[in-house]
Design an enzyme around this catalytic site. Structure first.
Site, mmCIF file in Angstrom:
data_model
loop_
_atom_site.group_PDB
_atom_site.id
_atom_site.type_symbol
_atom_site.label_atom_id
_atom_site.label_comp_id
_atom_site.label_asym_id
_atom_site.label_seq_id
_atom_site.Cartn_x
_atom_site.Cartn_y
_atom_site.Cartn_z
ATOM 1 N N VAL A 1 -4.768 18.333 -28.584
ATOM 2 C CA VAL A 1 -3.974 17.380 -27.709
ATOM 3 C C VAL A 1 -4.738 16.413 -26.975
ATOM 4 C CG1 VAL A 1 -2.411 17.151 -25.797
ATOM 5 C CG2 VAL A 1 -2.232 19.068 -27.421
ATOM 6 N N CYS A 2 -5.931 16.790 -26.571
ATOM 7 C CA CYS A 2 -7.048 15.969 -25.679
ATOM 8 C C CYS A 2 -7.669 15.124 -26.839
ATOM 9 C CB CYS A 2 -8.215 16.984 -25.277
ATOM 10 S SG CYS A 2 -7.675 17.822 -23.868
ATOM 11 N N SER A 3 -7.948 15.467 -28.050
ATOM 12 C CA SER A 3 -8.578 14.561 -29.122
ATOM 13 C C SER A 3 -7.528 13.562 -29.147
ATOM 14 C CB SER A 3 -8.739 15.270 -30.318
ATOM 15 O OG SER A 3 -9.841 16.195 -29.941
#
Length: 153
Positions: free
Chosen positions: A43-45
């Protein structure tokens, strides 16, 4: 979590292994702070990739964006290079999560930042903030709406 109309706490964090960024140096410009749990997570990527693609829109509002997590300056450098990011990732590494704690978005249980967004106006005041569920990419719509509001201010 800090709310609208609160003075944004100043900080100085590593952006690269030999360069630090101080928030107050950006007074006179709008600033977006994107706190996120960890480099390399799916999700952060996706979230950081989206902001990379949205940079041209942020620039239209005279806004700088900074990603912030508790990962080290070295981890950020590798992650940023691998994703070809064109905005700084700041290391809230030592003391771990100190800045996230000042903004009220540190997750003590997980030992990482919550997924949170702040738009700071040109005077250093929080104009908008949003806490997203950890597993949800908050996108850029809320940021752009907050920046649009500042434009008419």
């Amino acid at each position: 979590m800090l709310q609208k109309n609160t003075v944004a706490p100043d900080f100085t964090l590593f952006a690269t292994p030999d360069q630090k960024i101080t928030l107050s140096e950006f007074k006179g410009r709008n600033v977006i702070l994107a706190f996120y749990p960890a480099d390399w997570s799916p999700v952060c990527s996706d979230q950081m990739a989206l902001y990379n693609e949205t940079l041209k829109f942020f620039k239209q509002y005279d806004a700088e964006i900074f990603g912030i997590s508790v990962d080290s300056k070295w981890c950020h450098m590798a992650f940023s290079q691998s994703r070809n990011l064109h905005f700084p990732l700041l290391a809230d590494f030592e003391a771990k999560g100190e800045i996230a704690k000042q903004y009220g978005v540190y997750n003590e249980e997980e030992g990482e930042c919550n997924r949170a967004l702040f738009v700071i106006d040109k005077d250093g005041i929080i104009a908008w903030s949003y806490l997203s569920p950890t597993a949800v990419n908050p996108g850029a719509d809320g940021i752009l709406e907050a920046l649009e509001t500042l434009k008419t201010k």
